[in-house]
Structure formats: C-alpha cells, structure tokens
Enzyme design. Structure first.
Site, PDB file in Angstrom:
ATOM      1  N   HIS A   1      -8.209  -6.052   7.299  1.00 38.18           N
ATOM      2  CA  HIS A   1      -8.012  -4.991   8.286  1.00 38.18           C
ATOM      3  C   HIS A   1      -8.308  -5.510   9.690  1.00 38.18           C
ATOM      4  O   HIS A   1      -9.444  -5.805  10.040  1.00 38.18           O
ATOM      5  CB  HIS A   1      -8.851  -3.741   8.019  1.00 38.18           C
ATOM      6  CG  HIS A   1      -8.220  -2.495   8.611  1.00 38.18           C
ATOM      7  ND1 HIS A   1      -8.277  -2.195   9.947  1.00 38.18           N
ATOM      8  CD2 HIS A   1      -7.477  -1.518   8.051  1.00 38.18           C
ATOM      9  CE1 HIS A   1      -7.625  -1.065  10.185  1.00 38.18           C
ATOM     10  NE2 HIS A   1      -7.118  -0.640   9.040  1.00 38.18           N
TER      11      HIS A   1
ATOM     12  N   GLU B   1      -2.701  -1.805  -3.191  1.00 38.25           N
ATOM     13  CA  GLU B   1      -3.877  -1.087  -2.720  1.00 38.25           C
ATOM     14  C   GLU B   1      -3.529   0.370  -2.462  1.00 38.25           C
ATOM     15  O   GLU B   1      -2.382   0.708  -2.168  1.00 38.25           O
ATOM     16  CB  GLU B   1      -4.455  -1.736  -1.460  1.00 38.25           C
ATOM     17  CG  GLU B   1      -3.520  -1.761  -0.264  1.00 38.25           C
ATOM     18  CD  GLU B   1      -4.142  -2.455   0.937  1.00 38.25           C
ATOM     19  OE1 GLU B   1      -4.979  -3.368   0.739  1.00 38.25           O
ATOM     20  OE2 GLU B   1      -3.796  -2.082   2.068  1.00 38.25           O
TER      21      GLU B   1
ATOM     22  N   HIS C   1       0.860  -1.182   0.000  1.00 35.79           N
ATOM     23  CA  HIS C   1       0.000   0.000   0.000  1.00 35.79           C
ATOM     24  C   HIS C   1       0.899   1.235   0.000  1.00 35.79           C
ATOM     25  O   HIS C   1       1.198   1.799   1.053  1.00 35.79           O
ATOM     26  CB  HIS C   1      -0.911  -0.014   1.221  1.00 35.79           C
ATOM     27  CG  HIS C   1      -1.946   1.070   1.225  1.00 35.79           C
ATOM     28  ND1 HIS C   1      -3.172   0.926   1.835  1.00 35.79           N
ATOM     29  CD2 HIS C   1      -1.942   2.325   0.712  1.00 35.79           C
ATOM     30  CE1 HIS C   1      -3.873   2.042   1.699  1.00 35.79           C
ATOM     31  NE2 HIS C   1      -3.131   2.913   1.020  1.00 35.79           N
TER      32      HIS C   1
END
Length: 238
Positions: free
Chosen positions: A191, A71, A44
C-alpha cells in the site's frame, strides 16, 4: 532470497471499465507482468466490480504460472470465488463494501472467531492465507492465533512519513517485522510503496517475503512502460 514482487493490476481494469470494451486487455496485462519479471499478480475484486471483475479472476487464474494472490473482504461471495479459483494466496482485508481503497488493518482480537473460521476454510482448500494488519504487535500476534500463514503490513503510514523522516517512518515496521518472525508468520507488505520509498523499506525490513504494489507501479508505467517499470521495482528489491 530477493523479496518477491506481486503486481496489483486493479488500475488496469479501472481504465478498461471507464470506457467499456476490452482496452486495455486485463488478461494480457497479467501475462505481461509475469513475462517482464514479476513473481506474482494480485487482484482485489470489490462487490461493485468497479475495477477487477469476478469473471476476470476466473479467466486470469489459469494464465498465472508464478503466484496468484486474491485480496479482499471475506464476504460469502468473495469466499465462494476464492474457493472456486484456488489461488496460491488469499489476503484478507477489512474493507467495507463502499471503501475507496484499503485504509487500515484488521483488529485480529475483536475478529478472532470470524477470522479463525474463514482461515480454516481456506487452509482446508490448501490456500495460503495472509491477513492485512497495521504495525500493532497485538494484532500481528493475533493473526498467528487465528491461523494465518502470513501478515501483510499496511504501509501507507510509512509512505506518508518517508519523505520527511525515513528513519522515523521505518521504525515501527521494523518492530512489526520482528514480531511477525517471533510469531512464526511470513511477512508481506503493501500500500503506497513506490520507486521513491521501496528500496529503503526493503533494505530495512527483516524477513520480507513479498510486496504487492499496484497504484504507483501502474501509474509509473504510463511514463516508463510496464516492462521497464517492473525492472526498476525489481532493482529496488535486490
């Protein structure tokens, strides 16, 4: 099929960046995740490059033999990177540039035109696109309407509520998974999933294809080692 594990290696880059130099080696970590059994690697990159750097992404891509997932928020710089690198999957998250970590999913209705255009660009390049969402049915259905291939469920609320009330915590995610299947969307999740709560999540969510896990997994690897930690996560997904 067993749910696939994608390891987010951002925290390894955070540790490296705190001291400078190249210890720990992010490229070696990415290869080791695959060597030890992970079916994918997630990164990310953020605008300030406080953990994964844009050049890390370029260097990691040719090393990944299973699945590479990038991401992030679809700024022009991010989109240019994704289209250059061509990962197997891009996961779009609605983080602002100053966000500490992802903390909400997309409102796919208010952002319909924006997401439709971006996803169209990625699909033309042959990149599978996933949209980060909460459990609201209208936003999952909206992800299908903007052309997404998959959704990734934001699981922090589940992780927070799980210790006190597992059945209550999982209920909205089961409903969300059913909406995703009805909308012909593939289903990912991530998450705050951990060794504590992953097995229960995986056992109860229909159609779960992939989980992306970073903070907890890398933290647990400090005590257990990366290889054993990945094996323990994979046991939770059987």
């Amino acid at each position: 099929m067993m749910t696939r594990l994608s390891v987010n290696i951002n925290k390894i880059a955070t540790l490296r960046n705190s001291r400078g130099g190249n210890i720990p080696n992010v490229l070696e970590a990415a290869m080791n995740c695959e060597k030890f059994g992970a079916e994918g690697v997630t990164v990310h990159p953020r605008p300030d490059e406080r953990h994964i750097r844009y050049n890390d992404v370029r260097e990691i891509r040719p090393l990944i033999t299973t699945e590479f997932n990038i991401e992030g928020y679809p700024s022009k710089k991010f989109m240019d990177l994704v289209l250059e690198v061509k990962p197997h999957q891009v996961t779009l998250v609605p983080d602002g540039p100053d966000a500490l970590t992802s903390n909400a999913g997309w409102n796919t209705l208010d952002n319909k035109e924006f997401l439709t255009e971006i996803i169209g660009e990625f699909k033309k390049a042959g990149i599978r696109t996933s949209v980060f969402v909460g459990t609201e049915a209208r936003f999952i259905e909206g992800a299908a309407k903007v052309g997404a291939d998959r959704v990734e469920l934001y699981t922090e609320p589940y992780a927070t509520d799980y210790p006190a009330a597992p059945e209550k915590a999982i209920a909205p995610f089961i409903q969300a998974a059913e909406v995703a299947m009805e909308s012909e969307l593939g289903l990912n999740a991530g998450h705050d999933l951990s060794l504590e709560n992953l097995r229960f999540f995986n056992q109860n969510i229909p159609g779960l294809l992939e989980v992306s896990i970073g903070h907890a997994l890398i933290s647990e690897a400090i005590y257990l080692g990366l290889e054993l930690t990945i094996l323990k996560y994979k046991e939770c997904l059987r």
